[in-house]
Design a protein around this motif. Structure first.
Motif, PDB file in Angstrom:
ATOM      1  N   CYS A   1       0.859  -1.274   0.102  1.00 17.92           N
ATOM      2  CA  CYS A   1       0.144  -0.016  -0.010  1.00 17.92           C
ATOM      3  C   CYS A   1       1.036   1.224  -0.210  1.00 17.92           C
ATOM      4  O   CYS A   1       2.174   1.075   0.266  1.00 17.92           O
TER       5      CYS A   1
ATOM      6  N   ARG B   1       0.708   5.916   0.498  1.00 15.45           N
ATOM      7  CA  ARG B   1       0.042   7.219   0.503  1.00 15.45           C
ATOM      8  C   ARG B   1       0.762   7.883  -0.485  1.00 15.45           C
ATOM      9  O   ARG B   1       2.059   7.740  -0.573  1.00 15.45           O
ATOM     10  N   PRO B   2       0.064   8.858  -1.036  1.00 16.82           N
ATOM     11  CA  PRO B   2       0.652   9.698  -2.153  1.00 16.82           C
ATOM     12  C   PRO B   2       1.905  10.591  -1.450  1.00 16.82           C
ATOM     13  O   PRO B   2       1.669  11.050  -0.277  1.00 16.82           O
TER      14      PRO B   2
ATOM     15  N   ILE C   1      -3.442   3.551   6.053  1.00 15.29           N
ATOM     16  CA  ILE C   1      -3.212   3.774   4.576  1.00 15.29           C
ATOM     17  C   ILE C   1      -4.009   3.129   3.732  1.00 15.29           C
ATOM     18  O   ILE C   1      -4.833   3.817   2.872  1.00 15.29           O
TER      19      ILE C   1
ATOM     20  N   GLU D   1      -7.575   5.297   4.084  1.00 15.82           N
ATOM     21  CA  GLU D   1      -7.298   6.716   3.423  1.00 15.82           C
ATOM     22  C   GLU D   1      -7.196   6.711   1.820  1.00 15.82           C
ATOM     23  O   GLU D   1      -7.988   7.415   1.300  1.00 15.82           O
ATOM     24  N   THR D   2      -6.499   5.471   1.418  1.00 15.22           N
ATOM     25  CA  THR D   2      -6.252   5.439  -0.024  1.00 15.22           C
ATOM     26  C   THR D   2      -7.346   4.687  -0.741  1.00 15.22           C
ATOM     27  O   THR D   2      -7.704   5.014  -1.997  1.00 15.22           O
TER      28      THR D   2
ATOM     29  N   GLU E   1      -6.907   1.591  -1.776  1.00 13.25           N
ATOM     30  CA  GLU E   1      -6.251   0.885  -2.605  1.00 13.25           C
ATOM     31  C   GLU E   1      -5.339  -0.049  -1.829  1.00 13.25           C
ATOM     32  O   GLU E   1      -4.698   0.311  -1.125  1.00 13.25           O
TER      33      GLU E   1
ATOM     34  N   GLN F   1      -2.482   3.241  -7.168  1.00 13.13           N
ATOM     35  CA  GLN F   1      -1.256   4.030  -7.179  1.00 13.13           C
ATOM     36  C   GLN F   1      -0.421   3.074  -6.243  1.00 13.13           C
ATOM     37  O   GLN F   1       0.894   3.239  -6.314  1.00 13.13           O
TER      38      GLN F   1
ATOM     39  N   ARG G   1      -9.312  -2.281  -5.213  1.00 12.58           N
ATOM     40  CA  ARG G   1     -10.085  -1.123  -4.559  1.00 12.58           C
ATOM     41  C   ARG G   1     -10.976  -1.260  -3.752  1.00 12.58           C
ATOM     42  O   ARG G   1     -11.622  -2.299  -4.032  1.00 12.58           O
TER      43      ARG G   1
END
Length: 193
Positions: free
Chosen positions: A24, A26-27, A62, A65-66, A68, A110, A124
């Motif tokens: 996983c 986070r941006p 993570i 929040e994402t 994904e 991502q 997802r």
């Protein structure tokens, strides 16, 4: 001799289960890997799976929040890394770097996959079920990558030749001898496997 049994308190004894490494990201942050033993198939159309994660785990936030992640199947070559990713926190260490694993760019999410894994399932999140000790992330599989080395000249993917690992009651096992094939119990005599 009879079947002597002993009654125990309720516990998770549904073994073996797949040991999977869930990656996983986070941006703007480094990717992380968490090993999950509570994972499974939940639907074939649409293709869905589940992973269950404790709220206090670093990756939980993570994932939440994402929405994904990538599920990476574990082979004998990855079992040390799988164990490490299950006991070390991404708060403290860079698991990709520590284990010399290669982040694999995903096509639909991502989060990166793990290049050394023979199968990467890009997911997802559709729903999070709060269950108690773990929350279950129900997710749709939106992309799959497989190791080309395991595809024969006819295009058949030989997943069972990759050396997959199962987790059972605190231990890891390489999958072993084939003892049957789907539907063999109702096929004509002489075609058992």
């Amino acid at each position: 001799m009879g079947h002597l049994k002993e009654v125990w308190k309720p516990g998770n004894m549904l073994y073996p289960v797949p040991a999977v490494m869930v990656s996983c990201k986070r941006p703007g942050e480094r990717p992380n890997i968490i090993t999950v033993a509570w994972a499974g198939t939940v639907c074939s159309d649409p293709v869905m799976l589940s992973v269950s994660v404790r709220k206090e785990r670093y990756s939980y936030a993570i994932l939440k929040e994402t929405g994904e992640f990538v599920v990476n199947l574990v082979t004998g070559d990855l079992v040390y890394g799988a164990d490490y990713c299950g006991v070390k926190s991404g708060r403290d260490v860079d698991k990709f770097k520590d284990l010399n694993l290669t982040p694999l760019e995903s096509s639909f999410v991502q989060a990166p996959g793990i290049a050394e894994s023979p199968v990467n399932l890009e997911c997802r999140v559709c729903q999070v079920l709060e269950l108690g000790s773990h929350d279950m992330f129900l997710a749709e599989v939106v992309g799959v990558t497989v190791d080309k080395e395991q595809i024969d000249e006819r295009g058949k993917f030989h997943l069972n030749d990759t050396g997959l690992v199962a987790y059972s009651h605190g231990e890891y096992f390489l999958l072993g001898e084939k003892v049957g094939k789907f539907g063999y119990s109702v096929r004509k005599k002489g075609r058992r496997r």
